[in-house]
Every structure is written in structure tokens, then in C-alpha cells.
Design an enzyme around this catalytic site. Structure first.
Site, mmCIF file in Angstrom:
data_model
loop_
_atom_site.group_PDB
_atom_site.id
_atom_site.type_symbol
_atom_site.label_atom_id
_atom_site.label_comp_id
_atom_site.label_asym_id
_atom_site.label_seq_id
_atom_site.Cartn_x
_atom_site.Cartn_y
_atom_site.Cartn_z
ATOM 1 C CG LEU A 66 0.826 -36.381 -14.106
ATOM 2 C CD1 LEU A 66 2.084 -37.625 -14.076
ATOM 3 C CD2 LEU A 66 1.640 -35.042 -14.290
ATOM 4 C CB THR A 129 -14.310 -26.864 -15.784
ATOM 5 O OG1 THR A 129 -12.821 -26.557 -15.491
ATOM 6 C CG2 THR A 129 -14.563 -27.961 -14.553
ATOM 7 N NE ARG A 191 -12.073 -18.630 -11.490
ATOM 8 C CZ ARG A 191 -11.049 -19.580 -11.551
ATOM 9 N NH1 ARG A 191 -10.936 -20.512 -10.735
ATOM 10 N NH2 ARG A 191 -10.077 -19.788 -12.572
ATOM 11 N NE ARG A 221 -6.474 -19.370 -13.457
ATOM 12 C CZ ARG A 221 -6.803 -19.733 -14.659
ATOM 13 N NH1 ARG A 221 -6.563 -19.042 -15.767
ATOM 14 N NH2 ARG A 221 -7.700 -20.729 -14.982
HETATM 15 O O1 OMP Z 1 -7.963 -31.968 -13.464
HETATM 16 C C1 OMP Z 1 -7.986 -30.782 -13.170
HETATM 17 O O2 OMP Z 1 -7.490 -30.581 -12.050
HETATM 18 C C2 OMP Z 1 -8.788 -29.805 -13.986
HETATM 19 C C3 OMP Z 1 -9.874 -30.415 -14.781
HETATM 20 C C4 OMP Z 1 -10.840 -29.286 -15.324
HETATM 21 O O3 OMP Z 1 -11.711 -29.808 -15.854
HETATM 22 N N1 OMP Z 1 -10.550 -27.970 -15.081
HETATM 23 C C5 OMP Z 1 -9.580 -27.508 -14.481
HETATM 24 O O4 OMP Z 1 -9.439 -26.500 -14.192
HETATM 25 N N2 OMP Z 1 -8.768 -28.619 -13.696
HETATM 26 C C6 OMP Z 1 -7.547 -27.698 -13.190
HETATM 27 O O5 OMP Z 1 -7.839 -27.213 -12.045
HETATM 28 C C7 OMP Z 1 -6.942 -25.950 -11.935
HETATM 29 C C8 OMP Z 1 -7.972 -24.891 -11.982
HETATM 30 O O6 OMP Z 1 -7.204 -23.528 -11.484
HETATM 31 P P1 OMP Z 1 -7.938 -22.009 -11.498
HETATM 32 O O7 OMP Z 1 -8.702 -21.937 -12.876
HETATM 33 O O8 OMP Z 1 -6.617 -21.298 -11.501
HETATM 34 O O9 OMP Z 1 -8.771 -22.245 -10.119
HETATM 35 C C9 OMP Z 1 -5.902 -25.958 -13.034
HETATM 36 O O10 OMP Z 1 -4.972 -26.380 -12.246
HETATM 37 C C10 OMP Z 1 -6.456 -26.868 -13.964
HETATM 38 O O11 OMP Z 1 -5.479 -27.865 -14.514
#
Ligand code: OMP
Length: 243
Positions: A66, A129, A191, A221
Site C-alpha cells: 500500500l 524502479t 525482466r 507482467r
Molecule cells: O512496491 C512495489 O512492489 C514496487 C516498487 C517499485 O519500485 N517498482 C515496482 O514495480 N513495484 C511493484 O512491482 C510490480 C511490478 O510489476 P511488473 O512491472 O508487471 O513486473 C508492480 O505491482 C509494482 O507496483
């Protein structure tokens, strides 16, 4: 030494980045071998805590993401409430500052104790990120180098008594060295080779991220949007186990 495929699978957290509980349950059914799931802003804002009960019934581990970022009193209230859910991981943003992080940590423990459940491991996002060095310098006007800024946020979280951080795998090796073996490094921005980066700016492959010292990988994803999500998950487990 390499990981077994089972222990590789346990290091992967898959986000339920979907709008409804029905969509989330469909994803749980598609990926029965995933043991650790993330509930983030989209699903929690739209559906509330119901999904947490579904995950517990299936004996899944839960990352409640959250990302609280507020004044200390408000952070404490939110973390006290979230602490009652009995989740494994809970996020806040490190730039909320030391007073807010300490209040959040204390309140999460209080909430869990009041509910008689396990306390969450509170972890702080160092720097999203999706931010690259240019964004950090020219939009956010942070004058530190990106790696130094991430390190300062990690140390702030550690000094405030948190269990770990969310960081890019690109910073994981340095942060692991400085913060020690016990500190949790949860890494999104992962990735597999050849998969679309999307909005992720500081990505690494699953095997690279584990080798860099990540405790857990958050991979969305590349698994959930794959033509065959279960096979995509198994391939990532294989890559880590053989990496
Ligand atoms: O706190 C997180 O989980 C998070 C932090 C961050 O810096 N970057 C980040 O991508 N996330 C979460 O990590 C997941 C990445 O998802 P994908 O980019 O689809 O692999 C998403 O649910 C983001 O909300």
C-alpha cells in the site's frame, strides 16, 4: 550454490495487479504453484481486504503493498490498521522520513499484537524502479547520484528499525553489502531476457537479481500477461535454479 526449483519458486512474488476479486481469483487458479502474492493499490482500493481472506484460505503468503507516505501520525494509524491483517510484508515510502518510519514500525507491531496475528515485515521503497537517473535529477531535483540516494534511503529504513526495503535489482549488490544478510531486499523491476520492460527503468533478469542478493523478486507482467502464465512462471523458476 544453486537453488532448488522449489526454493526458487518461493522467492518469486506475483502481483495481483487486477481490478476485481474475480480477476484475482482467476489468476490464483491459473498459477497454483505461486506461493507468494502481492496485493497492491489497484485491487485493494477497488475491492478492499476481502482478497486477503481468499489468499489465507489458500495458505498463500501475502505482500500488502500500500506504499504509505504521510506524516508520522497518519502513517502510524494506517500501519496499525494494516498490521491487523496478518500479512507477511507491508510497504511504506522511505522519504516519509525517520519519525514517520519509526512510528509506522511501532504501530504495525501494535496492530498485529492487538489482533493476535504475526507482525508484518515492514519494508520501505527506496526509489521506485520506474525512475531513472535523469528523472531523479531533473524532475525530482535530487542532486545525489541515484545509487547514493538509494543507499541513503536504505540506511534510513534500517536505522528506523524496518525489516528491509524495496529496491531495484541494479542496486541490490551494493545494498546487500552495506545492509547485511538479514535485511530483506525485495526487488521489482525484474525482466527475463527479451521480455518488454514497460515502465520499468532499472531492470535485471531474474537470475541476475538473485545473484545480486535479492531476497524476493516481484515479477508481474512477464508472468501474468504471458500467453501461458504457468509456463512463464516455471521458466523463470528454472532460470533462477540453474542461474
Ligand atoms: O512496491 C512495489 O512492489 C514496487 C516498487 C517499485 O519500485 N517498482 C515496482 O514495480 N513495484 C511493484 O512491482 C510490480 C511490478 O510489476 P511488473 O512491472 O508487471 O513486473 C508492480 O505491482 C509494482 O507496483
Amino acid at each position: 550454490m544453486g537453488l532448488t526449483k522449489q526454493s526458487a519458486a518461493e522467492r518469486i512474488i506475483v502481483p495481483l495487479d487486477v481490478p476485481t476479486v474475480e480477476d484475482a481469483i482467476a489468476l490464483l487458479d491459473t498459477l497454483p504453484d505461486v506461493t507468494f502474492w502481492k496485493v497492491g493499490l489497484e485491487l485493494f482500493v477497488s475491492a478492499g481486504p476481502t482478497i486477503l481472506e481468499h489468499l489465507k484460505q489458500r495458505q498463500k503468503r501475502i505482500f500488502l503493498d500500500l506504499k504509505f507516505h504521510d506524516i508520522p501520525n497518519t502513517m502510524a494509524g494506517a500501519c496499525r490498521a494494516a498490521g491487523r491483517y496478518g500479512v507477511d510484508l507491508l510497504t511504506v515510502h522511505a522519504p516519509a522520513g525517520k519519525a514517520a518510519l519509526k512510528a509506522a514500525q511501532a504501530a504495525a507491531l501494535e496492530g498485529a499484537a492487538a489482533a493476535g496475528c504475526q507482525p508484518p515485515n515492514l519494508i520501505a521503497v527506496t526509489l521506485l524502479t520506474s525512475i531513472n537517473p535523469r528523472n531523479l535529477a531533473f524532475e525530482l531535483k535530487v542532486s545525489l547520484e541515484l545509487t547514493d540516494y538509494a543507499l541513503q534511503m536504505a540506511l534510513l529504513a534500517q536505522d528506523s528499525g524496518l525489516s528491509g526495503i524495496v529496491c531495484s535489482p541494479q542496486e541490490a549488490a551494493d545494498l546487500r553489502r552495506v545492509c547485511g544478510d538479514e535485511f530483506l531486499l525485495v526487488c521489482p523491476g525484474v525482466r527475463p531476457a527479451g521480455s518488454a520492460k514497460g515502465d520499468q527503468q532499472r531492470a535485471m533478469t531474474p537470475a541476475q537479481a538473485i545473484a545480486a542478493g535479492a531476497s524476493y523478486l516481484v515479477i508481474g507482467r512477464p508472468i501474468t500477461q504471458a500467453a501461458d502464465p504457468a509456463t512463464a512462471f516455471q521458466q523463470i523458476c528454472d532460470e533462477i535454479a540453474h542461474g
